[in-house]
Design a protein around this motif. Sequence first.
Motif, mmCIF file in Angstrom:
data_model
loop_
_atom_site.group_PDB
_atom_site.id
_atom_site.type_symbol
_atom_site.label_atom_id
_atom_site.label_comp_id
_atom_site.label_asym_id
_atom_site.label_seq_id
_atom_site.Cartn_x
_atom_site.Cartn_y
_atom_site.Cartn_z
ATOM 1 N N GLU A 190 -0.814 -31.301 51.757
ATOM 2 C CA GLU A 190 -1.007 -31.613 50.359
ATOM 3 C C GLU A 190 -2.373 -31.300 49.912
ATOM 4 O OE1 GLU A 190 1.728 -31.756 49.479
ATOM 5 O OE2 GLU A 190 3.006 -33.507 49.812
ATOM 6 N N LEU A 191 -2.982 -31.077 50.841
ATOM 7 C CA LEU A 191 -4.370 -30.315 50.560
ATOM 8 C C LEU A 191 -4.466 -29.176 49.852
ATOM 9 C CD1 LEU A 191 -6.180 -31.289 53.880
ATOM 10 C CD2 LEU A 191 -6.685 -32.750 51.962
ATOM 11 N N THR A 192 -3.273 -28.300 50.267
ATOM 12 C CA THR A 192 -3.141 -27.169 49.459
ATOM 13 C C THR A 192 -2.292 -27.180 48.513
ATOM 14 O OG1 THR A 192 -1.586 -26.261 51.301
ATOM 15 C CG2 THR A 192 -3.740 -25.646 51.427
ATOM 16 N N ASN A 193 -1.103 -27.991 48.734
ATOM 17 C CA ASN A 193 -0.311 -28.123 47.683
ATOM 18 C C ASN A 193 -0.556 -28.931 46.716
ATOM 19 O OD1 ASN A 193 2.045 -27.128 49.233
ATOM 20 N ND2 ASN A 193 2.407 -29.327 50.110
ATOM 21 N N PHE A 222 5.891 -30.714 41.686
ATOM 22 C CA PHE A 222 4.928 -29.832 42.687
ATOM 23 C C PHE A 222 4.802 -28.617 41.853
ATOM 24 C CE2 PHE A 222 6.058 -32.600 46.127
ATOM 25 C CZ PHE A 222 4.796 -32.856 46.538
ATOM 26 N N PRO A 223 3.563 -27.622 42.157
ATOM 27 C CA PRO A 223 3.477 -26.545 41.525
ATOM 28 C C PRO A 223 3.953 -25.304 42.145
ATOM 29 C CG PRO A 223 1.465 -27.065 42.794
ATOM 30 C CD PRO A 223 2.485 -28.400 42.805
ATOM 31 N N SER A 228 5.106 -27.767 60.287
ATOM 32 C CA SER A 228 5.153 -26.528 60.989
ATOM 33 C C SER A 228 3.526 -26.015 60.224
ATOM 34 C CB SER A 228 5.904 -25.371 60.428
ATOM 35 O OG SER A 228 7.259 -25.596 60.911
ATOM 36 N N ARG A 229 3.061 -26.614 59.277
ATOM 37 C CA ARG A 229 2.007 -26.163 58.630
ATOM 38 C C ARG A 229 0.735 -26.834 58.896
ATOM 39 N NH1 ARG A 229 1.438 -26.303 53.345
ATOM 40 N NH2 ARG A 229 -0.496 -24.891 53.448
ATOM 41 N N GLU A 230 1.180 -28.065 59.201
ATOM 42 C CA GLU A 230 -0.049 -29.201 59.514
ATOM 43 C C GLU A 230 -1.371 -28.697 60.171
ATOM 44 O OE1 GLU A 230 -0.288 -33.856 60.168
ATOM 45 O OE2 GLU A 230 0.960 -32.886 61.431
ATOM 46 N N SER A 244 20.004 -35.847 48.277
ATOM 47 C CA SER A 244 19.145 -35.415 49.117
ATOM 48 C C SER A 244 17.898 -36.326 49.196
ATOM 49 C CB SER A 244 18.401 -33.935 48.990
ATOM 50 O OG SER A 244 18.133 -33.389 49.966
ATOM 51 N N ASN A 245 17.111 -36.115 50.226
ATOM 52 C CA ASN A 245 15.910 -36.965 50.608
ATOM 53 C C ASN A 245 14.910 -35.907 51.357
ATOM 54 O OD1 ASN A 245 17.374 -37.603 52.757
ATOM 55 N ND2 ASN A 245 15.721 -38.798 53.399
ATOM 56 N N ALA A 246 13.689 -36.344 51.555
ATOM 57 C CA ALA A 246 12.834 -35.618 52.433
ATOM 58 C C ALA A 246 11.599 -36.675 52.773
ATOM 59 C CB ALA A 246 12.268 -34.661 51.642
ATOM 60 N N GLY A 247 10.761 -36.053 53.318
ATOM 61 C CA GLY A 247 9.500 -36.886 53.614
ATOM 62 C C GLY A 247 8.290 -36.054 54.159
ATOM 63 N N SER A 248 7.193 -36.503 54.152
ATOM 64 C CA SER A 248 5.995 -35.653 54.590
ATOM 65 C C SER A 248 5.506 -35.678 56.376
ATOM 66 C CB SER A 248 4.722 -36.074 53.837
ATOM 67 O OG SER A 248 4.367 -37.558 54.217
ATOM 68 N N THR A 249 4.447 -35.121 56.599
ATOM 69 C CA THR A 249 3.980 -35.396 58.026
ATOM 70 C C THR A 249 2.956 -36.810 57.693
ATOM 71 O OG1 THR A 249 2.242 -34.015 57.390
ATOM 72 C CG2 THR A 249 3.958 -33.153 58.763
ATOM 73 N N GLN A 250 2.372 -37.194 58.941
ATOM 74 C CA GLN A 250 1.731 -38.361 58.766
ATOM 75 C C GLN A 250 0.594 -38.215 57.725
ATOM 76 O OE1 GLN A 250 0.694 -40.616 62.153
ATOM 77 N NE2 GLN A 250 -1.525 -40.253 62.133
ATOM 78 N N TYR A 251 0.450 -39.580 57.029
ATOM 79 C CA TYR A 251 -0.797 -39.875 56.066
ATOM 80 C C TYR A 251 -1.918 -39.961 56.683
ATOM 81 C CZ TYR A 251 1.403 -38.762 51.647
ATOM 82 O OH TYR A 251 2.090 -38.485 50.204
ATOM 83 N N GLY A 252 -3.024 -39.565 56.294
ATOM 84 C CA GLY A 252 -4.326 -39.702 56.908
ATOM 85 C C GLY A 252 -5.464 -39.897 55.597
ATOM 86 N N LEU A 253 -6.622 -40.187 56.003
ATOM 87 C CA LEU A 253 -7.799 -40.203 55.119
ATOM 88 C C LEU A 253 -8.486 -38.872 54.748
ATOM 89 C CD1 LEU A 253 -9.475 -43.621 56.402
ATOM 90 C CD2 LEU A 253 -7.828 -43.207 54.429
#
Length: 388
Positions: A226-229, A37-38, A289-291, A156-165
């Motif tokens: 991820e649209l911004t990330n 990630f940037p 928090s950001r979604e 460690s592990n992690a995950g995202s929020t829901q994936y969409g189109l």
Amino acid sequence: MFQLKQLAGVTLAALLGAGTLGAAQAEAQQLRYAMGFPPGSDSDVAAKKYAETLSELTNGELSVRVFALSLLNFAETPSGVRDGIADIGYVLTPYFPQQFPHMNLAAEASMALHLQDESVKGREGYAYVGAMAEFVLLNCPECQDEMKQQNQVMTSNAGSTQYGLTCTKKVTTVEDLRGTRLRVAGSHWSRWAQEFGASPVTLSSNEAAEALSQGVVDCVVISAPELTNLGLFEHVSDITMAIPGGIFAGTATANVNRETWQGLSEEHRTAMLKAGSVLAAEIPFIYHSREAAVLQRIQDEQGAKLHEPSPELMAGVVAFVEKDLNDMADYYQKERGVERSHEMMEQFLQILARWVDLVQDVETAEDLSDLYWQEVYSKVDVNTHGMN
């Protein structure tokens, strides 16, 4: 200031304090942490929190330098950690299906979130990350074996929020999906795309923006933050977040080079797991928090339109998930060599249901990290984990 919690009758603070007193002259050690990630992305922010936490827990004896998209990209990270180019790496296991099949079986069951009750809404990442940690670290020796084969130790592990189109055109019906080119990040989303006549395209996250801007794909299947990330913001005009659903959970956020891990003291390995539980919580908490804010911003700034799928399409998605979980277990057994695939799938889904209940009272990132530590990370034996 990060507060240490009591562990099995002996405080972590006492363990670390004893280590500090016993090694007062020990030289500080800096670990190199590579992620694809940037700089400034949500995961970069979480990584800095991880580094801060580890330094605090070890009184500065261990520090972490974060290399955000500078030392290794996502495609290079597993081999870079394996070979010691980085001490710690942010490994996306679905990008490497041959190397991490057992972990990927659980990670790619994430569309099972469609089968949970409404209480999981807005907490998908919290629950799935906890379930993945419990399954991989405590109940999947095969997962640990495949990490060993890559000369890595998962901490460690992690995950995202829901994936969409997230698309350059409106996609809300079965007809809209036919012939649509979708960038996907897992075989479950590939199968879903094919089920509805779409064409899945496998690309690294680092290539998604260019593919969308050049018309190589019509949509990127991704979580809203991820649209911004990943720099997708200006290329997206239409969003349907309810489908395909599921989250990206094949995320080993702090895989440690095996020689680096084995060279640490018991106290420092414990501290890395404690910091790992903080990292595991920070990422899904930041994402959730950001979604809503990201979705509002893309509407306001880019004029993007948010859509809901048609009832027919939504019903088809749920029906697909119910069938695909069994098909996935068959596939992983036959094609990926996961001998216990059906047993593992059943066990994981039971763990997931438990975690949906466990995260209901989470209000802060600290609540979540405490829960991960108490339920999973504190139960990892640092005298055996990654030590043979």
